[in-house]
Design a protein around this motif. Structure first.
Motif, PDB file in Angstrom:
ATOM      1  N   LEU A  27       0.725  -1.232   0.180  1.00  0.00           N
ATOM      2  CA  LEU A  27      -0.254  -0.482  -0.122  1.00  0.00           C
ATOM      3  C   LEU A  27       1.057   1.494  -0.208  1.00  0.00           C
ATOM      4  O   LEU A  27       0.790   2.060  -0.951  1.00  0.00           O
ATOM      5  CB  LEU A  27      -0.916  -0.113   1.181  1.00  0.00           C
ATOM      6  N   LEU A  28       1.751   1.239   0.925  1.00  0.00           N
ATOM      7  CA  LEU A  28       2.615   2.466   0.803  1.00  0.00           C
ATOM      8  C   LEU A  28       3.756   3.048  -0.542  1.00  0.00           C
ATOM      9  O   LEU A  28       3.766   3.967  -0.681  1.00  0.00           O
ATOM     10  CB  LEU A  28       3.444   1.929   2.240  1.00  0.00           C
ATOM     11  N   ALA A  29       3.967   1.518  -1.291  1.00  0.00           N
ATOM     12  CA  ALA A  29       4.995   2.131  -2.403  1.00  0.00           C
ATOM     13  C   ALA A  29       3.680   2.380  -3.862  1.00  0.00           C
ATOM     14  O   ALA A  29       3.920   3.370  -4.065  1.00  0.00           O
ATOM     15  CB  ALA A  29       5.095   0.695  -2.619  1.00  0.00           C
ATOM     16  N   ILE A  30       2.665   1.908  -3.511  1.00  0.00           N
ATOM     17  CA  ILE A  30       1.826   2.719  -4.240  1.00  0.00           C
ATOM     18  C   ILE A  30       1.640   4.309  -4.050  1.00  0.00           C
ATOM     19  O   ILE A  30       1.503   4.885  -4.914  1.00  0.00           O
ATOM     20  CB  ILE A  30       0.401   1.645  -4.309  1.00  0.00           C
ATOM     21  N   VAL A  31       1.541   4.361  -2.743  1.00  0.00           N
ATOM     22  CA  VAL A  31       0.846   6.336  -2.372  1.00  0.00           C
ATOM     23  C   VAL A  31       2.144   6.301  -3.028  1.00  0.00           C
ATOM     24  O   VAL A  31       1.878   7.445  -3.561  1.00  0.00           O
ATOM     25  CB  VAL A  31       1.000   5.868  -1.211  1.00  0.00           C
ATOM     26  N   MET A  61       4.242   6.129  -4.759  1.00  0.00           N
ATOM     27  CA  MET A  61       4.828   5.727  -6.335  1.00  0.00           C
ATOM     28  C   MET A  61       3.606   6.856  -7.110  1.00  0.00           C
ATOM     29  O   MET A  61       4.344   7.547  -8.765  1.00  0.00           O
ATOM     30  CB  MET A  61       4.679   3.841  -6.803  1.00  0.00           C
ATOM     31  N   VAL A  86       5.519  -2.628  -8.550  1.00  0.00           N
ATOM     32  CA  VAL A  86       4.827  -1.787  -7.285  1.00  0.00           C
ATOM     33  C   VAL A  86       3.372  -2.717  -8.128  1.00  0.00           C
ATOM     34  O   VAL A  86       2.644  -2.925  -7.136  1.00  0.00           O
ATOM     35  CB  VAL A  86       5.011  -0.511  -7.262  1.00  0.00           C
ATOM     36  N   LEU A  93      -2.130  -7.831  -2.079  1.00  0.00           N
ATOM     37  CA  LEU A  93      -3.275  -7.098  -2.617  1.00  0.00           C
ATOM     38  C   LEU A  93      -3.421  -6.837  -4.148  1.00  0.00           C
ATOM     39  O   LEU A  93      -2.679  -6.997  -5.151  1.00  0.00           O
ATOM     40  CB  LEU A  93      -2.966  -5.043  -2.936  1.00  0.00           C
ATOM     41  N   LEU A 110      -6.639   1.983  -4.842  1.00  0.00           N
ATOM     42  CA  LEU A 110      -4.758   2.609  -4.188  1.00  0.00           C
ATOM     43  C   LEU A 110      -4.745   4.216  -5.239  1.00  0.00           C
ATOM     44  O   LEU A 110      -4.513   4.574  -5.018  1.00  0.00           O
ATOM     45  CB  LEU A 110      -4.425   1.743  -3.167  1.00  0.00           C
ATOM     46  N   VAL A 118      -5.054   8.370  -4.613  1.00  0.00           N
ATOM     47  CA  VAL A 118      -3.573   8.908  -4.165  1.00  0.00           C
ATOM     48  C   VAL A 118      -3.702   9.778  -5.436  1.00  0.00           C
ATOM     49  O   VAL A 118      -3.684  11.465  -5.260  1.00  0.00           O
ATOM     50  CB  VAL A 118      -2.798   8.208  -4.168  1.00  0.00           C
ATOM     51  N   GLU A 138       8.123  11.024  -4.252  1.00  0.00           N
ATOM     52  CA  GLU A 138       8.248   9.782  -3.385  1.00  0.00           C
ATOM     53  C   GLU A 138       9.246   9.529  -2.548  1.00  0.00           C
ATOM     54  O   GLU A 138       8.290   8.421  -0.858  1.00  0.00           O
ATOM     55  CB  GLU A 138       8.324   8.947  -4.896  1.00  0.00           C
ATOM     56  N   ARG A 186      14.346  -1.262  -4.244  1.00  0.00           N
ATOM     57  CA  ARG A 186      13.472  -0.531  -5.651  1.00  0.00           C
ATOM     58  C   ARG A 186      13.922   0.847  -5.600  1.00  0.00           C
ATOM     59  O   ARG A 186      14.335   2.254  -6.322  1.00  0.00           O
ATOM     60  CB  ARG A 186      12.240  -0.242  -5.729  1.00  0.00           C
TER      61      ARG A 186
END
Lengths: 131, 131, 131, 131, 131, 131
Positions: free
Chosen positions: A102-106, A108, B54, B60, B68, B72, C111, D46
């Protein structure tokens, strides 16, 4: 640090909200967010009503709703909200691996959002809302 | 509006990325985002690699990941990204009702994020990361 | 779209600012930013004074100052400012390769900023300001 | 406060990244940012790869790259990032006078960004990307 | 561009909201904001209820409330909201001179907010909430 | 935490600003914001000049100006600025009830700003600036 309105000093309308939240979540005390909003009872009541509707039963499941809240709170940089939604999402089943993704998506999305804005990318015809 | 690098004018390294994206998604042409990034090939390649990792398979599911990203992008106010992630999420199964709930959560989080910051709410001990 | 105050209709105090900008930059007309600010002359004058001081000669060279302005405008998502600072930076020597690197840095910082906030990273003692 | 993964408890893939960073920068230990990212090893790897590429040798010199990162982190309001990039920029030669000018530019850009948005200034034809 | 739900095609619950807004403001048609929200009726109803409470009679006068909304919308960079709140504030008495001062304050606050964050200014004891 | 330049160690140009602020506000010492800006005297002087003009006498009354500054600082999430403008607004007459309404407006605007952006609402012709 916020002034927190404790149950003992709260006026009846605030106590009623506290009682209701405690009963609905089966917890002994409401969290600091509610105690802080209670300095302005109309905001306490309205926020409780709105959150109950938005976060309540719907077509999205409770864990997804909580993770969306966490993602947005992270994008907005709200430390309290990140902490409380992380705890709530964990209670609903978010594992550490899920949190990591989730945090990687936020993060990115923050990067690609800036790139799309910076290069002033025009919206592909296929993406336009049929509206 | 961004300069878009079309396939015909693209150098070999950019064509290779375009070919790969078209094959992976089974589409006849890449979208404008990639054509805009191609003005700086290192950014095109790195962003493609990062997004593939990602947004690729993980714990997920793909629809949740896409929602998500949409949440964002909405929080960050990126018009292109909202359009492209809405289209992608719909393609993965997001209904209009789900979109409605998602955007309501994004908007309510914006409101509660501001309230938590404004009242400077201290983090409840139970929410602190065991760290 | 902003109302733009043209030279012909401008009051004397606004004309004086326009004349000064045109002379300093050796251009036939001021850009739209100044014509828009001219609806509130005190803001026009104050902004001109502040920018002249901040962007004028100092320990940072003019191109670096312009690139910093472009980076911040991109982080803040201001479309007009991205366009005008890109043009100004190019006029001072920013190549397309330099622009590509600059935007990659802006996006990567977006990021890593989110990751540092999300993981609530405590500041290393070595990074604390000696104060 | 973030959970920090110390070298002793880190899995081999994380230790490898730590070792590499320590060797590249000739420092006895990695900073907290990396120790926090290590809770999700794919994000650690990454991010390390991306930063190495973006902040590595290019057409912009290392100090300019670091100052751009500091400017963006300031615009985004990331406290950890402001502290770490200030330290890194000082190590690369940023004097206090240069920092003063940099922060003045960040703050002035925040002001002019808001004015350009508020007055909805249309982009001058000369500023449009030849696309 | 948003899909707008026109009165003719709207379901009864949406028509009821439209009728109510038209009656309350004595206008022939609701503005686009409401027609866009109507794609998700729960959001339409909840937003109408919340705005009626927050923007309705209170200790702050209607013009001050509208100017605060305009200031926040400008800080958040919402183009639609800036346009609609500017119109509403003008209808309640905001002159061009007042608008000029308001926008100058929004822009200066953006600047001083960044400076206070950048220099990590500790809160003066006298400013701490008595809690 | 910021380095604060105390009166005793300040160069003459900084002392002159401190003396002037103390005299104008009839206070024994300047607040931390000014002591932090003093590390870069040009920024101290320019910010003092700009604030004096923007926050000084005009068509908006001092309390409204202070409340607008508080609203914007809240939208921008600046903790120091929220604390200092809350104190200043209280000193000018803001009651707790007024503060409650103000923060409710800031939070609701954050919500409606996101909804207007998310649904990409087109600006009503009546709201367009006559330009």
């Amino acid at each position: 640090m916020a002034r927190l309105v404790q149950y003992e000093e709260a006026p009846p309308e605030v106590r009623a909200v506290y009682d209701e939240i405690k009963a609905a979540r089966n917890i002994p005390d409401v969290n600091n967010f509610w105690k802080a909003l209670a300095v302005h009872p109309p905001t306490l009541c309205r926020t409780r009503d709105s959150l109950r509707e938005v976060m309540g039963p719907g077509v999205l499941d409770p864990l997804t709703k909580e993770m969306l809240s966490l993602a947005v709170s992270t994008a907005n940089g709200c430390a309290y909200c990140m902490a409380s939604h992380t705890a709530a999402a964990r209670a609903k089943g978010m594992t550490e691996e899920m949190r990591g993704e989730l945090l990687a998506i936020v993060a990115m999305a923050a990067e690609t959002n800036r790139l799309a804005d910076a290069y002033d990318v025009s919206i592909d015809p296929a993406y336009r809302d049929p509206g």
